[in-house]
Design a protein around this motif. Structure first.
Motif, PDB file in Angstrom:
ATOM      1  N   ILE A 178       2.006 -12.824   7.143  1.00 48.78           N
ATOM      2  CA  ILE A 178       0.768 -12.184   7.599  1.00 48.78           C
ATOM      3  C   ILE A 178       1.062 -10.720   7.929  1.00 48.78           C
ATOM      4  N   LYS A 179       1.863 -10.083   7.086  1.00 46.18           N
ATOM      5  CA  LYS A 179       2.168  -8.666   7.245  1.00 46.18           C
ATOM      6  C   LYS A 179       0.995  -7.833   6.734  1.00 46.18           C
ATOM      7  N   PRO A 180       0.935  -6.539   7.118  1.00 47.61           N
ATOM      8  CA  PRO A 180      -0.124  -5.675   6.577  1.00 47.61           C
ATOM      9  C   PRO A 180      -0.166  -5.664   5.056  1.00 47.61           C
ATOM     10  N   ASN A 181       1.011  -5.687   4.421  1.00 46.31           N
ATOM     11  CA  ASN A 181       1.038  -5.628   2.968  1.00 46.31           C
ATOM     12  C   ASN A 181       0.430  -6.856   2.311  1.00 46.31           C
ATOM     13  N   THR A 182       0.277  -7.940   3.071  1.00 44.90           N
ATOM     14  CA  THR A 182      -0.367  -9.119   2.503  1.00 44.90           C
ATOM     15  C   THR A 182      -1.787  -8.788   2.064  1.00 44.90           C
ATOM     16  N   LEU A 183      -2.488  -7.984   2.853  1.00 44.92           N
ATOM     17  CA  LEU A 183      -3.866  -7.632   2.525  1.00 44.92           C
ATOM     18  C   LEU A 183      -3.967  -6.715   1.319  1.00 44.92           C
ATOM     19  N   SER A 184      -2.885  -6.025   0.979  1.00 39.79           N
ATOM     20  CA  SER A 184      -2.945  -5.135  -0.177  1.00 39.79           C
ATOM     21  C   SER A 184      -3.103  -5.905  -1.478  1.00 39.79           C
ATOM     22  N   ILE A 185      -3.022  -7.223  -1.414  1.00 37.02           N
ATOM     23  CA  ILE A 185      -3.253  -8.050  -2.595  1.00 37.02           C
ATOM     24  C   ILE A 185      -4.675  -7.866  -3.117  1.00 37.02           C
ATOM     25  N   PHE A 186      -5.600  -7.443  -2.248  1.00 38.27           N
ATOM     26  CA  PHE A 186      -6.988  -7.208  -2.644  1.00 38.27           C
ATOM     27  C   PHE A 186      -7.204  -5.835  -3.253  1.00 38.27           C
ATOM     28  N   ASN A 187      -6.201  -4.993  -3.250  1.00 41.02           N
ATOM     29  CA  ASN A 187      -6.375  -3.607  -3.684  1.00 41.02           C
ATOM     30  C   ASN A 187      -6.211  -3.506  -5.204  1.00 41.02           C
ATOM     31  N   TYR A 188      -7.174  -4.044  -5.929  1.00 47.15           N
ATOM     32  CA  TYR A 188      -7.086  -4.094  -7.392  1.00 47.15           C
ATOM     33  C   TYR A 188      -8.418  -3.692  -8.015  1.00 47.15           C
ATOM     34  N   ALA A 189      -8.400  -3.548  -9.313  1.00 49.33           N
ATOM     35  CA  ALA A 189      -9.623  -3.248 -10.062  1.00 49.33           C
ATOM     36  C   ALA A 189      -9.615  -4.063 -11.337  1.00 49.33           C
ATOM     37  N   ALA A 218      -5.559  -0.050 -12.530  1.00 52.30           N
ATOM     38  CA  ALA A 218      -6.712   0.858 -12.486  1.00 52.30           C
ATOM     39  C   ALA A 218      -6.784   1.579 -11.152  1.00 52.30           C
ATOM     40  N   HIS A 219      -5.835   2.444 -10.918  1.00 46.65           N
ATOM     41  CA  HIS A 219      -5.777   3.170  -9.653  1.00 46.65           C
ATOM     42  C   HIS A 219      -5.342   4.609  -9.891  1.00 46.65           C
ATOM     43  N   HIS A 220      -5.735   5.457  -8.962  1.00 46.95           N
ATOM     44  CA  HIS A 220      -5.265   6.829  -8.933  1.00 46.95           C
ATOM     45  C   HIS A 220      -4.706   7.066  -7.543  1.00 46.95           C
ATOM     46  N   GLY A 221      -3.432   7.329  -7.459  1.00 50.81           N
ATOM     47  CA  GLY A 221      -2.830   7.541  -6.150  1.00 50.81           C
ATOM     48  C   GLY A 221      -2.097   6.298  -5.685  1.00 50.81           C
ATOM     49  N   PRO A 222      -1.509   6.373  -4.491  1.00 51.02           N
ATOM     50  CA  PRO A 222      -0.710   5.256  -3.975  1.00 51.02           C
ATOM     51  C   PRO A 222      -1.521   3.972  -3.896  1.00 51.02           C
ATOM     52  N   LEU A 223      -0.923   2.891  -4.392  1.00 54.01           N
ATOM     53  CA  LEU A 223      -1.649   1.624  -4.468  1.00 54.01           C
ATOM     54  C   LEU A 223      -1.803   0.946  -3.121  1.00 54.01           C
ATOM     55  N   ASN A 224      -0.950   1.256  -2.181  1.00 54.50           N
ATOM     56  CA  ASN A 224      -1.005   0.565  -0.897  1.00 54.50           C
ATOM     57  C   ASN A 224      -1.767   1.356   0.156  1.00 54.50           C
ATOM     58  N   ASP A 225      -2.425   2.446  -0.265  1.00 56.12           N
ATOM     59  CA  ASP A 225      -3.246   3.210   0.668  1.00 56.12           C
ATOM     60  C   ASP A 225      -4.347   2.324   1.241  1.00 56.12           C
ATOM     61  N   PHE A 226      -4.797   2.673   2.422  1.00 55.39           N
ATOM     62  CA  PHE A 226      -5.956   2.050   3.078  1.00 55.39           C
ATOM     63  C   PHE A 226      -5.679   0.640   3.575  1.00 55.39           C
ATOM     64  N   VAL A 227      -4.424   0.232   3.605  1.00 56.93           N
ATOM     65  CA  VAL A 227      -4.099  -1.089   4.132  1.00 56.93           C
ATOM     66  C   VAL A 227      -3.180  -0.883   5.330  1.00 56.93           C
ATOM     67  N   ASN A 243      -9.789  -5.048   6.265  1.00 52.81           N
ATOM     68  CA  ASN A 243      -8.649  -4.297   6.791  1.00 52.81           C
ATOM     69  C   ASN A 243      -9.008  -3.728   8.163  1.00 52.81           C
ATOM     70  N   PHE A 244      -8.834  -4.535   9.185  1.00 49.88           N
ATOM     71  CA  PHE A 244      -9.146  -4.086  10.547  1.00 49.88           C
ATOM     72  C   PHE A 244      -8.132  -4.689  11.513  1.00 49.88           C
ATOM     73  N   LYS A 245      -8.076  -4.107  12.688  1.00 44.55           N
ATOM     74  CA  LYS A 245      -7.136  -4.563  13.706  1.00 44.55           C
ATOM     75  C   LYS A 245      -7.900  -5.285  14.802  1.00 44.55           C
ATOM     76  N   ASP A 246      -7.467  -6.461  15.133  1.00 52.36           N
ATOM     77  CA  ASP A 246      -8.153  -7.274  16.130  1.00 52.36           C
ATOM     78  C   ASP A 246      -7.251  -7.451  17.343  1.00 52.36           C
ATOM     79  N   LYS A 247      -7.692  -6.903  18.474  1.00 48.21           N
ATOM     80  CA  LYS A 247      -7.011  -7.136  19.739  1.00 48.21           C
ATOM     81  C   LYS A 247      -7.872  -8.062  20.595  1.00 48.21           C
ATOM     82  N   LYS A 248      -7.456  -8.273  21.818  1.00 46.32           N
ATOM     83  CA  LYS A 248      -8.145  -9.228  22.662  1.00 46.32           C
ATOM     84  C   LYS A 248      -9.604  -8.837  22.893  1.00 46.32           C
TER      85      LYS A 248
END
Length: 563
Positions: A350-361, A384-393, A482-487
């Motif tokens: 459940i690392k941040p990079n796990t969510l980057s699996i959705f960063n596709y086209a 189908a990307h321009h720029g770093p693929l893991n941006d925004f995650v 892609n959001f952070k959930d605290k208490k």
């Protein structure tokens, strides 16, 4: 007969533990069978163990380790006569978790592996000498009252020549006693599943990986060699401690050496070619580590540019790259095998990079394969990307992503929006061409929403008919994943990748009803992706922190959806 003293018991127990651990290492970490050099005889794991055990007993090189094991043994236990149960229990404790002993085992078992592209038979010919050696080209004979397996004396052709040169190079240049070659060391089909699941480990434990660039005559045509386009050769480039490149005529070209975890390429000329044709960054090529720490999309791009004879192998060949293992089935097809790869990745962490699996086209997985269309159908979707693929995650999912039979369970923050009238008018007038759809947020006047090239979920096909259909449904929901959930609060980053969901009921319907009736559905597809940008004021990107008590004030919904 005098009873054994405690030191004798210790020595006996330590030796039994040591060789049990050594056999476990060979069975767990080494290939099913190896080629014994220079004789070119095939030994299974038992044969390798007994041969190497004999060498160790004669050399006594393991005596210092026996002393260490004996000193760590339980005083009460060693007064008992060691038996198999005792040895099995203690071997794991004292040996499997000792880096010193494991390194000794690895140093005692050096072997070479061959990385190559398979020979293609001449066009129009099914059976030909122009083929690889296989396990069927070996046979069992009796030698010195023992049964051994050798290459058949009838073997010939380019595949046989390659086998002979590989054995020669391994023995004469690199001085190893064992070698492994995929085509001839695997007894198909009985050993295929174990071999595929273990291939990454076998290459990792090898002392040298010999790469034969069969179409390369010189540095001038390295880049066009098919070796760089094949799926299985990717891990063979990244994983071994040492990699040596040989040209078509088996003349040496370049090599990598790994020291202290970092590989160094001696010949910089070929290094530039490798970076260019593989799209692998220098830090990954020289310091590769399996898993998800360096992002999923960028590694998917590596395999997207490669091909395999069997479609399923596109997924199977990168299990080790992502640090996952799952069952193989050559009847399931390429798309389903790739879905199983994605599922294994999502369940791994459940690392941040796990969510980057959705960063596709691109095209999502077919409904005939699975009930969700949120996941990509092919590694090429990550191209189908321009720029770093893991941006925004930036953030990790709240829980491991759960892929059930009907969809993917994921926590989302929902934002309601309507498609801007200007976009609909442009579509109606035939003027919309490459212009991303823009939306007006219904909940927060400070939020600007538009579809961006950095795709998360395909929105619409490229045809005018589909664009018009998209424009006619102007009420949508953006599901921010892609959001952070605290208490007590939720943080939305300035740039939020999100799923675009199409609302099939009026916006006045309550969220509870939307959840219970399942009226949220993925929108029609497009070749762009949707990125939400939330701003507190114009041209001032800022993360938006919301107290959970304020969600009603912002009219943002926080739900768990199955998509």
């Amino acid at each position: 007969m005098e009873p054994l003293s405690q030191p004798d018991f210790r020595k006996m127990g330590a030796e039994m533990l040591f060789f049990k651990g050594f056999k476990q290492y060979i069975c767990n970490e080494m290939p099913i069978r190896l080629i014994k050099l220079p004789q070119e005889e095939f030994l299974d794991r038992d044969g390798v163990f007994f041969y190497l055990k004999g060498k160790l007993v004669v050399s006594n090189d393991h005596q210092d380790l026996l002393s260490i094991i004996a000193s760590e043994m339980d005083v009460a236990e060693v007064t008992k006569t060691p038996d198999h149960t005792y040895a099995d229990a203690k071997a794991e404790k004292y040996i499997q978790h000792s880096s010193l002993i494991q390194k000794f085992f690895k140093d005692q078992t050096p072997y070479a592996v061959l990385s190559h592209t398979w020979i293609t038979p001449p066009e129009g010919k099914v059976e030909s000498d122009e083929k690889e050696m296989s396990f069927n080209d070996t046979e069992t004979i009796v030698k010195e009252n023992s049964k051994i397996r050798i290459v058949s004396p009838r073997a010939k052709g380019p595949g046989f020549d390659k086998f002979k040169m590989f054995c020669h190079v391994s023995s004469e240049i690199y001085g190893v006693e064992f070698a492994w070659m995929d085509t001839i060391c695997i007894d198909k089909p009985t050993e295929v599943n174990e071999s595929i699941g273990s291939m990454f480990k076998w290459y990792s434990n090898s002392s040298i990986c010999i790469v034969h660039l069969a179409s390369t005559m010189s540095y001038n045509n390295v880049a066009s060699d098919p070796w760089f386009t094949r799926g299985w050769t990717l891990q063979e480039l990244l994983v071994p401690r040492r990699v040596a490149f040989f040209a078509q005529n088996w003349s040496p070209m370049a090599s990598y050496d790994k020291h202290d975890g970092i590989r160094r390429l001696k010949e910089h000329k070929i290094a530039k070619v490798i970076h260019k044709v593989t799209s692998i960054a220098a830090e990954e090529l020289y310091d590769f580590n399996p898993g998800l720490d360096r992002g999923i999309p960028s590694r998917m791009v590596w395999i997207a540019k490669r091909r395999t004879t069997r479609g399923e192998d596109i997924a199977y060949s990168v299990m080790g790259i992502f640090g996952v293992v799952f069952p193989t089935d050559y009847s399931e097809g390429k798309e389903k095998a790739f879905l199983h790869l994605l599922e294994a990745i999502m369940h791994k962490s459940i690392k941040p990079n796990t969510l980057s699996i959705f960063n596709y086209a691109g095209q999502s997985v077919s409904n005939r394969i699975h009930g969700t269309n949120i996941l990509p159908s092919d590694p090429e979707c990550y191209l189908a990307h321009h720029g770093p693929l893991n941006d925004f995650v930036h953030y990790a999912p709240l829980n491991p992503l759960n892929l059930g039979p009907n969809g993917l369970k994921v926590s989302l923050v929902l934002v309601f929006a309507v498609l801007d009238k200007s976009f609909s008018e442009s579509v109606a007038n035939g003027l919309q061409d490459g212009i991303p759809p823009t939306f007006t947020c219904l909940q927060n006047s400070h939020a600007k929403i538009w579809a961006d090239e950095r795709v998360v979920v395909p929105l619409l096909h490229n045809s005018a008919v589909d664009r018009a259909k998209f424009a006619s449904h102007n009420c949508f929901v953006f599901g921010i994943w892609n959001f952070k959930d605290k208490k007590d609060e939720i943080t939305l980053p300035d740039i939020c990748p999100a799923f675009l969901l199409q609302l099939q009921v009026p916006t006045t319907v309550s969220i509870d009803l939307i959840e219970s009736t399942g009226n949220l559905s993925p929108a029609s597809k497009v070749d762009t992706q949707n990125v939400i940008v939330l701003k507190k004021r114009k041209d001032c990107p800022t993360d938006l922190v919301l107290g959970k008590a304020d969600l009603d004030y912002f009219n943002l919904s926080y739900v768990e959806c199955r998509l």
